[in-house]
Design an enzyme around this catalytic site. Structure first.
Site, PDB file in Angstrom:
ATOM      1  N   LYS A  14       0.795  -1.132  -0.083  1.00  0.00           N
ATOM      2  CA  LYS A  14       0.085  -0.094   0.168  1.00  0.00           C
ATOM      3  C   LYS A  14       0.912   1.352   0.115  1.00  0.00           C
ATOM      4  O   LYS A  14       0.540   2.054  -0.583  1.00  0.00           O
ATOM      5  CB  LYS A  14      -0.801   0.036   1.345  1.00  0.00           C
ATOM      6  N   ARG A  89      -9.621   0.318   8.594  1.00  0.00           N
ATOM      7  CA  ARG A  89      -9.603  -0.948   9.232  1.00  0.00           C
ATOM      8  C   ARG A  89     -10.539  -1.832   9.743  1.00  0.00           C
ATOM      9  O   ARG A  89     -10.280  -2.963  10.205  1.00  0.00           O
ATOM     10  CB  ARG A  89      -8.116  -0.862   9.974  1.00  0.00           C
ATOM     11  N   ARG A 128      11.561  -6.345   4.814  1.00  0.00           N
ATOM     12  CA  ARG A 128      11.251  -5.197   4.964  1.00  0.00           C
ATOM     13  C   ARG A 128      11.688  -4.652   6.519  1.00  0.00           C
ATOM     14  O   ARG A 128      12.280  -3.579   6.631  1.00  0.00           O
ATOM     15  CB  ARG A 128       9.798  -4.587   5.019  1.00  0.00           C
ATOM     16  N   ARG A 134      11.031  -1.380  11.756  1.00  0.00           N
ATOM     17  CA  ARG A 134       9.822  -1.573  12.315  1.00  0.00           C
ATOM     18  C   ARG A 134       9.888  -2.674  13.342  1.00  0.00           C
ATOM     19  O   ARG A 134      10.231  -3.972  12.752  1.00  0.00           O
ATOM     20  CB  ARG A 134       8.729  -1.412  11.395  1.00  0.00           C
ATOM     21  N   ARG A 146      -0.487  -9.677  13.404  1.00  0.00           N
ATOM     22  CA  ARG A 146      -1.551  -8.822  12.257  1.00  0.00           C
ATOM     23  C   ARG A 146      -2.017  -9.339  11.405  1.00  0.00           C
ATOM     24  O   ARG A 146      -2.984  -8.561  10.836  1.00  0.00           O
ATOM     25  CB  ARG A 146      -0.075  -7.646  11.824  1.00  0.00           C
TER      26      ARG A 146
HETATM   27  P1  ADP Z   1       0.870  -2.446   7.646  1.00  0.00           P
HETATM   28  O1  ADP Z   1      -0.208  -2.316   6.873  1.00  0.00           O
HETATM   29  O2  ADP Z   1       2.240  -2.784   6.955  1.00  0.00           O
HETATM   30  O3  ADP Z   1       0.488  -3.343   9.038  1.00  0.00           O
HETATM   31  P2  ADP Z   1       0.454   0.347   8.828  1.00  0.00           P
HETATM   32  O4  ADP Z   1       1.619   1.372   8.842  1.00  0.00           O
HETATM   33  O5  ADP Z   1      -0.489   0.531   7.901  1.00  0.00           O
HETATM   34  O6  ADP Z   1       1.298  -1.026   8.542  1.00  0.00           O
HETATM   35  O7  ADP Z   1      -0.023  -0.139  10.406  1.00  0.00           O
HETATM   36  C1  ADP Z   1       0.957  -0.443  11.387  1.00  0.00           C
HETATM   37  C2  ADP Z   1       0.177  -0.470  12.630  1.00  0.00           C
HETATM   38  O8  ADP Z   1      -0.575   0.824  13.035  1.00  0.00           O
HETATM   39  C3  ADP Z   1      -0.860  -1.514  12.672  1.00  0.00           C
HETATM   40  O9  ADP Z   1      -0.572  -2.872  12.957  1.00  0.00           O
HETATM   41  C4  ADP Z   1      -2.164  -0.835  13.957  1.00  0.00           C
HETATM   42  O10 ADP Z   1      -1.560  -1.306  15.042  1.00  0.00           O
HETATM   43  C5  ADP Z   1      -1.769   0.537  13.566  1.00  0.00           C
HETATM   44  N1  ADP Z   1      -3.013   1.039  12.718  1.00  0.00           N
HETATM   45  C6  ADP Z   1      -2.905   1.725  11.441  1.00  0.00           C
HETATM   46  N2  ADP Z   1      -3.945   2.319  10.995  1.00  0.00           N
HETATM   47  C7  ADP Z   1      -4.839   1.769  11.982  1.00  0.00           C
HETATM   48  C8  ADP Z   1      -6.101   1.777  11.874  1.00  0.00           C
HETATM   49  N3  ADP Z   1      -6.884   2.443  10.646  1.00  0.00           N
HETATM   50  N4  ADP Z   1      -6.822   1.432  12.850  1.00  0.00           N
HETATM   51  C9  ADP Z   1      -6.125   0.858  14.088  1.00  0.00           C
HETATM   52  N5  ADP Z   1      -4.993   0.639  14.068  1.00  0.00           N
HETATM   53  C10 ADP Z   1      -4.150   1.179  13.178  1.00  0.00           C
END
Ligand code: ADP
Length: 191
Positions: A14, A89, A128, A134, A146
């Site tokens: 993404k 999400r 990654r 991270r 996740r």
């Molecule tokens: P990825 O999609 O690779 O898991 P992101 O950077 O989108 O990475 O998200 C990392 C973390 O941030 C998620 O595992 C969650 O803990 C938090 N997070 C991100 N976006 C949301 C959301 N819309 N609602 C709740 N938690 C979120």
């Protein structure tokens, strides 16, 4: 406006594809993960709260995430549109987004969902981790969590947009350029 939800499991690509979409369509990129990480770096209260969930591979609570997203959107005057990356999400977030966008006299145009199977996701995330620093990418148990959270809480958001006739599935396997081409043609055929 062109408002795109760029959807997919962790590691689907993404972030990478968002960069290309914002350039081509002159959109604002809103990544909730990036916003949380910049709050963690800045040691804000929001960052401290978010970190306690993110480190375990759990979702940050809806109320916190929704409030943050709304205030981010309001920072831009007259944008051509937004790429929502990592948001919504949950179905509650999708509902809240629709309600909020309608107060701004706009709406989601379409959801583009990058489809990548689990084994490939795990490989990509561990790779990654070598460059992202991270913590949530480096630990296979957190990656598993996740993906589990994605399957249970996030994947149902596809149906939300399917019911609105806005859902488009995109094959997320292939070269970065190939996937960009697929996304561009999906947008151009709808826009
Ligand atoms: P990825 O999609 O690779 O898991 P992101 O950077 O989108 O990475 O998200 C990392 C973390 O941030 C998620 O595992 C969650 O803990 C938090 N997070 C991100 N976006 C949301 C959301 N819309 N609602 C709740 N938690 C979120």
């Amino acid at each position: 406006m062109l408002n795109v939800v760029l959807f997919g499991p962790p590691g689907a690509g993404k972030g990478t594809q968002s960069e290309r979409l914002i350039e081509k369509y002159d959109l604002v990129h809103l990544s909730t993960g990036d916003i949380f990480r910049s709050n963690i770096k800045g040691e804000t209260e929001l960052g401290k709260l978010a970190k306690s969930y993110m480190d375990k591979g759990q979702l940050v609570p809806d109320s916190v995430t929704i409030d943050m997203l709304r205030s981010e959107v309001l920072k831009y005057s007259n944008p051509k549109g937004f790429i929502f990356d990592g948001f919504p999400r949950t179905n509650a977030q999708a509902n809240a987004l629709d309600e909020f966008l309608s107060t701004q006299n706009t709406a989601i145009t379409l959801m583009l969902a990058l489809e990548v199977e689990e084994e490939e996701l795990k490989t990509r995330l561990l790779k990654r981790a070598e460059v992202s620093g991270r913590a949530d990418d480096a630990d296979p148990a957190i990656i598993e969590n996740r993906i589990r959270v994605y399957n249970n809480e996030t994947a149902p958001v596809k149906d939300y947009y399917l019911q609105q006739g806005k859902f488009i599935s995109i094959d997320g396997i292939g070269s970065i350029d190939d996937i960009t081409t697929r996304l561009f043609s999906a947008i151009d055929s709808r826009n």
